[in-house]
Design an enzyme around this catalytic site. Sequence first.
Site, PDB file in Angstrom:
ATOM      1  N   ALA A 129       4.319   7.282  -0.778  1.00 47.20           N
ATOM      2  CA  ALA A 129       3.573   7.591  -1.852  1.00 47.20           C
ATOM      3  C   ALA A 129       3.802   6.230  -2.744  1.00 47.20           C
ATOM      4  O   ALA A 129       4.852   5.792  -2.856  1.00 47.20           O
ATOM      5  CB  ALA A 129       4.274   8.792  -2.917  1.00 47.20           C
ATOM      6  N   TYR A 166       2.660  -5.204  -7.861  1.00 47.93           N
ATOM      7  CA  TYR A 166       2.734  -4.313  -6.905  1.00 47.93           C
ATOM      8  C   TYR A 166       3.870  -4.920  -5.651  1.00 47.93           C
ATOM      9  O   TYR A 166       4.547  -4.519  -5.399  1.00 47.93           O
ATOM     10  CB  TYR A 166       1.281  -4.256  -6.053  1.00 47.93           C
ATOM     11  CG  TYR A 166       1.433  -3.537  -4.823  1.00 47.93           C
ATOM     12  CD1 TYR A 166       1.272  -2.132  -4.582  1.00 47.93           C
ATOM     13  CD2 TYR A 166       1.390  -4.340  -3.651  1.00 47.93           C
ATOM     14  CE1 TYR A 166       1.354  -1.577  -3.650  1.00 47.93           C
ATOM     15  CE2 TYR A 166       1.241  -3.556  -2.350  1.00 47.93           C
ATOM     16  CZ  TYR A 166       1.190  -2.251  -2.271  1.00 47.93           C
ATOM     17  OH  TYR A 166       1.443  -1.710  -0.981  1.00 47.93           O
TER      18      TYR A 166
END
Length: 310
Positions: free
Chosen positions: A79, A145
Amino acid sequence: MTADRLTDQTILVTGGAGFIGSHLANALVAENDVRVLDNLTTGDRAHVPDSATFIEGDIRDDEALARATDGVDVIFHEAALVSVQGSVEDPLTSHEINSTATLELLEAARAEDARVVLASSAAIYGHPDSVPITETDPKDPTSPYGLGKLSVDHYARLYNELYDLETIALRYFNAFGPGQVAGDYSGVISIFLDQALGGDPITVNGEGTQTRDFVYVDDIVQANLRAATTDVVGEAYNVGTGDSVTIRELAEHVQAVTDTDSEIVYTDPRPGDIQHSSADISKATADLDYEPTVSFQAGLERTAEWYRSQ
Ligand code: UD1
């Protein structure tokens, strides 16, 4: 844990309704008790195997995480907020999901003494000095990220050192395959196939001389399964193929496999785009016996086939 493969384990796949997580859940479900935790933001309930226990919830939700991790032996943590561009637009949410919630997950794993196989990323390296990239090369991420993945990649190692937790971080290069749904920020292969099969032009950013190491999802699954049973823990591994293609070549391959007349158009280069990326996979080969099995061409054909069937 030194078995050849996982059997009779209680396993949690976070993000198990998503692209990589659903392939993993499907590979595990026949011989294990599999749970999937997914908030269905980008995942699809239909991709979760019927015999898995599905928990619809967010990894940031303590109660959902506690329910999902209760009594587990192994956690595959897929996830994430996977959009690099999305992380640039909203770094706080990226941090909450990719770093803070992952740290919470490591804490839950510590309480359960569960092994954690964590999805890290080639994005942690940023612009490489040279290719192929080895695990010890400099890490200089160019996006929230990449920075978030770098933090949890290091936390995984620290949790092994400090608390003896069995952790392995897998640094995925450019994953592709069936189930990767095309969207504004999805992988380039899904975008190109969607364009070609829709009769639209294939949009190459810049001149298309940039290269990527595209790794088929079955081989990502293979690396995960091996990481789940290896006795070498506390390590991080590149997961790619060691080969790379230019984006221009990719566009031509997509034209060929889809048999379309879509023309290739060259647009502005993407700001901050990495020029060259390819993985040195010798560490994963030595420690995990990881060996890519699906060639780029075969993977592309299978992926195009899946798109056609959608
Ligand atoms: C990808 C991943 C990222 C991962 C990283 C690891 C996606 C969306 N991103 O980033 O999560 O951490 O690999 O290395 O999967 N391109 C075009 N036209 C398009 C879209 C893309 O030419 O319409 C080009 C891009 O400019 C880039 C290449 O294709 O040069 C690959 O782009 P993309 O699939 O977005 O992946 P990465 O940026 O490598």
